[in-house]
Write a protein that holds these residues in place. Structure first.
Motif, PDB file in Angstrom:
ATOM      1  N   SER A  85       0.901  -1.383   0.089  1.00 30.65           N
ATOM      2  CA  SER A  85      -0.128  -0.021   0.003  1.00 30.65           C
ATOM      3  C   SER A  85       0.737   1.244   0.032  1.00 30.65           C
ATOM      4  O   SER A  85       2.031   1.243   0.429  1.00 30.65           O
ATOM      5  N   ARG A  86       0.246   2.401  -0.683  1.00 35.20           N
ATOM      6  CA  ARG A  86       1.014   3.744  -0.470  1.00 35.20           C
ATOM      7  C   ARG A  86       1.002   4.120   0.731  1.00 35.20           C
ATOM      8  O   ARG A  86       0.262   4.440   1.649  1.00 35.20           O
ATOM      9  N   CYS A  87       2.414   4.299   1.342  1.00 33.38           N
ATOM     10  CA  CYS A  87       2.731   5.098   2.766  1.00 33.38           C
ATOM     11  C   CYS A  87       4.060   5.484   2.861  1.00 33.38           C
ATOM     12  O   CYS A  87       4.972   5.172   1.952  1.00 33.38           O
ATOM     13  N   VAL A  88       4.183   6.285   3.809  1.00 34.19           N
ATOM     14  CA  VAL A  88       5.653   6.966   4.168  1.00 34.19           C
ATOM     15  C   VAL A  88       5.720   6.643   5.489  1.00 34.19           C
ATOM     16  O   VAL A  88       4.864   6.695   6.536  1.00 34.19           O
ATOM     17  N   ILE A  89       6.896   6.107   5.768  1.00 32.82           N
ATOM     18  CA  ILE A  89       7.572   6.124   7.300  1.00 32.82           C
ATOM     19  C   ILE A  89       9.007   6.632   7.200  1.00 32.82           C
ATOM     20  O   ILE A  89       9.731   6.612   6.482  1.00 32.82           O
ATOM     21  N   VAL A  90       8.988   7.689   8.333  1.00 33.71           N
ATOM     22  CA  VAL A  90      10.256   8.472   8.445  1.00 33.71           C
ATOM     23  C   VAL A  90      10.953   8.078   9.721  1.00 33.71           C
ATOM     24  O   VAL A  90      10.186   7.741  10.697  1.00 33.71           O
ATOM     25  N   ALA A  91      12.018   7.707   9.734  1.00 34.94           N
ATOM     26  CA  ALA A  91      12.954   7.120  11.001  1.00 34.94           C
ATOM     27  C   ALA A  91      13.996   7.915  10.974  1.00 34.94           C
ATOM     28  O   ALA A  91      14.873   8.307  10.061  1.00 34.94           O
ATOM     29  N   ASP A  92      14.613   8.183  12.312  1.00 38.36           N
ATOM     30  CA  ASP A  92      15.855   9.077  12.760  1.00 38.36           C
ATOM     31  C   ASP A  92      16.880   7.955  12.538  1.00 38.36           C
ATOM     32  O   ASP A  92      16.813   6.835  12.138  1.00 38.36           O
ATOM     33  N   THR A  93      18.123   8.409  12.822  1.00 39.46           N
ATOM     34  CA  THR A  93      19.539   7.718  12.630  1.00 39.46           C
ATOM     35  C   THR A  93      19.580   6.517  13.495  1.00 39.46           C
ATOM     36  O   THR A  93      20.270   5.657  13.119  1.00 39.46           O
ATOM     37  N   GLY A 109      16.704   4.616  13.917  1.00 41.26           N
ATOM     38  CA  GLY A 109      15.736   3.610  13.513  1.00 41.26           C
ATOM     39  C   GLY A 109      14.280   3.848  14.252  1.00 41.26           C
ATOM     40  O   GLY A 109      13.615   2.956  14.407  1.00 41.26           O
ATOM     41  N   LYS A 110      14.326   5.004  15.077  1.00 38.56           N
ATOM     42  CA  LYS A 110      12.965   5.447  15.708  1.00 38.56           C
ATOM     43  C   LYS A 110      11.970   6.066  14.642  1.00 38.56           C
ATOM     44  O   LYS A 110      12.411   6.935  14.105  1.00 38.56           O
ATOM     45  N   VAL A 111      10.906   5.627  14.713  1.00 37.84           N
ATOM     46  CA  VAL A 111       9.697   6.085  13.958  1.00 37.84           C
ATOM     47  C   VAL A 111       9.487   7.510  14.259  1.00 37.84           C
ATOM     48  O   VAL A 111       9.048   7.785  15.369  1.00 37.84           O
ATOM     49  N   LEU A 112       9.585   8.524  13.476  1.00 33.66           N
ATOM     50  CA  LEU A 112       9.161   9.642  13.568  1.00 33.66           C
ATOM     51  C   LEU A 112       7.912  10.210  12.943  1.00 33.66           C
ATOM     52  O   LEU A 112       7.190  11.272  13.575  1.00 33.66           O
ATOM     53  N   TYR A 113       7.532   9.359  11.865  1.00 33.69           N
ATOM     54  CA  TYR A 113       6.522  10.075  11.126  1.00 33.69           C
ATOM     55  C   TYR A 113       6.003   8.587  10.433  1.00 33.69           C
ATOM     56  O   TYR A 113       6.753   7.836   9.945  1.00 33.69           O
ATOM     57  N   ASN A 114       4.763   8.433  10.343  1.00 36.02           N
ATOM     58  CA  ASN A 114       4.193   7.543   9.531  1.00 36.02           C
ATOM     59  C   ASN A 114       2.963   8.024   8.870  1.00 36.02           C
ATOM     60  O   ASN A 114       2.002   8.691   9.562  1.00 36.02           O
ATOM     61  N   GLU A 115       2.587   7.641   7.686  1.00 35.59           N
ATOM     62  CA  GLU A 115       1.340   7.839   6.844  1.00 35.59           C
ATOM     63  C   GLU A 115       0.950   6.794   6.000  1.00 35.59           C
ATOM     64  O   GLU A 115       1.795   6.432   5.264  1.00 35.59           O
ATOM     65  N   GLN A 116      -0.187   6.365   6.146  1.00 40.40           N
ATOM     66  CA  GLN A 116      -0.792   5.076   5.692  1.00 40.40           C
ATOM     67  C   GLN A 116      -1.877   6.056   4.667  1.00 40.40           C
ATOM     68  O   GLN A 116      -2.856   6.688   5.071  1.00 40.40           O
ATOM     69  N   VAL A 117      -1.529   6.563   3.387  1.00 40.61           N
ATOM     70  CA  VAL A 117      -2.268   7.074   2.684  1.00 40.61           C
ATOM     71  C   VAL A 117      -3.647   6.549   2.291  1.00 40.61           C
ATOM     72  O   VAL A 117      -3.706   5.365   1.865  1.00 40.61           O
ATOM     73  N   PRO A 118      -4.769   7.241   2.640  1.00 37.21           N
ATOM     74  CA  PRO A 118      -6.309   6.774   2.725  1.00 37.21           C
ATOM     75  C   PRO A 118      -6.579   6.295   1.561  1.00 37.21           C
ATOM     76  O   PRO A 118      -7.458   5.150   1.183  1.00 37.21           O
ATOM     77  N   GLU A 119      -6.279   7.034   0.270  1.00 31.48           N
ATOM     78  CA  GLU A 119      -6.766   6.739  -1.080  1.00 31.48           C
ATOM     79  C   GLU A 119      -5.383   6.400  -1.843  1.00 31.48           C
ATOM     80  O   GLU A 119      -4.639   7.472  -2.325  1.00 31.48           O
ATOM     81  N   THR A 120      -5.295   5.095  -2.296  1.00 35.41           N
ATOM     82  CA  THR A 120      -4.131   4.814  -2.948  1.00 35.41           C
ATOM     83  C   THR A 120      -3.746   5.782  -4.421  1.00 35.41           C
ATOM     84  O   THR A 120      -2.500   5.948  -4.578  1.00 35.41           O
ATOM     85  N   GLY A 121      -4.852   6.353  -4.941  1.00 39.42           N
ATOM     86  CA  GLY A 121      -4.642   7.230  -5.881  1.00 39.42           C
ATOM     87  C   GLY A 121      -4.086   8.611  -5.584  1.00 39.42           C
ATOM     88  O   GLY A 121      -4.082   9.493  -6.891  1.00 39.42           O
ATOM     89  N   GLU A 122      -4.122   8.790  -4.370  1.00 40.05           N
ATOM     90  CA  GLU A 122      -3.586  10.137  -3.946  1.00 40.05           C
ATOM     91  C   GLU A 122      -1.861  10.149  -3.592  1.00 40.05           C
ATOM     92  O   GLU A 122      -1.473   9.014  -3.230  1.00 40.05           O
ATOM     93  N   GLU A 123      -1.460  11.325  -3.700  1.00 36.21           N
ATOM     94  CA  GLU A 123       0.019  11.384  -3.066  1.00 36.21           C
ATOM     95  C   GLU A 123       0.116  11.334  -1.639  1.00 36.21           C
ATOM     96  O   GLU A 123      -0.715  11.868  -1.103  1.00 36.21           O
TER      97      GLU A 123
END
Length: 167
Positions: free
Chosen positions: A131-139, A141-155
């Motif tokens: 699925s379309r998502c973004v995960i941001v982690a620090d140096t 490996g700790k997750v700073l941000y996550n986003e599961q894009v709700p509509e796959t056709g969106e950025e």
């Protein structure tokens, strides 16, 4: 499991993304040169995981291009673009587009990355893809941000993802 849509049609994922404040799971993904990359290979760098169904779709390709542009200005940060595409297709896409600031990685062999991260689509037309998502982690490996894009056709929300690195 997350409930998302493709073209407004509901689908489900295999689980939920790693939560903010937790460690990202280790992974084994295949690079465009067919080598195996793990989390250890990126130790000491901030990570932006741009995850999507296939580089051969418009929105997925746009996200790779956008993160390629944005990452040229980021210090100590690697952008990992992850899909289940074959490494050859990922490499051809980057070569044709002139993209050099992202690392293309594939989960084609086992799907273990998608399983560990809870983001395999389990229903619908893209069943079995990420699925379309973004995960941001620090140096570390700790997750700073996550986003599961709700509509796959969106950025994804590029700004929010990148701001997480500096907050």
């Amino acid at each position: 499991m997350a409930k998302i849509t493709i073209g407004g049609n509901p689908i489900e994922t295999s689980g939920n993304l790693p939560e903010t404040g937790t460690q990202i799971p280790n992974f084994e993904l295949i690079a465009t040169d067919l080598s195996t990359k793990t989390l250890e290979d990126f130790k000491g760098s901030n990570l932006v995981l741009n995850i999507f169904p296939s580089v051969n779709t418009g929105v997925c390709a746009t996200s790779v291009r956008q993160f390629n542009t944005e990452s040229s200005e980021l210090e100590n940060t690697k952008v990992l673009c992850i899909s289940r595409d074959l490494p050859f297709a990922q490499d051809q896409f980057c070569a044709a587009e002139g993209l050099e600031n992202v690392v293309m990685l594939s989960d084609f062999k086992s799907g273990a990355f998608g399983k560990a991260y809870g983001l395999i689509m389990t229903t619908g037309l893209f069943d079995g893809l990420l699925s379309r998502c973004v995960i941001v982690a620090d140096t570390n490996g700790k997750v700073l941000y996550n986003e599961q894009v709700p509509e796959t056709g969106e950025e994804p929300n590029y700004k929010a993802a990148l701001e997480a690195l500096y907050s």
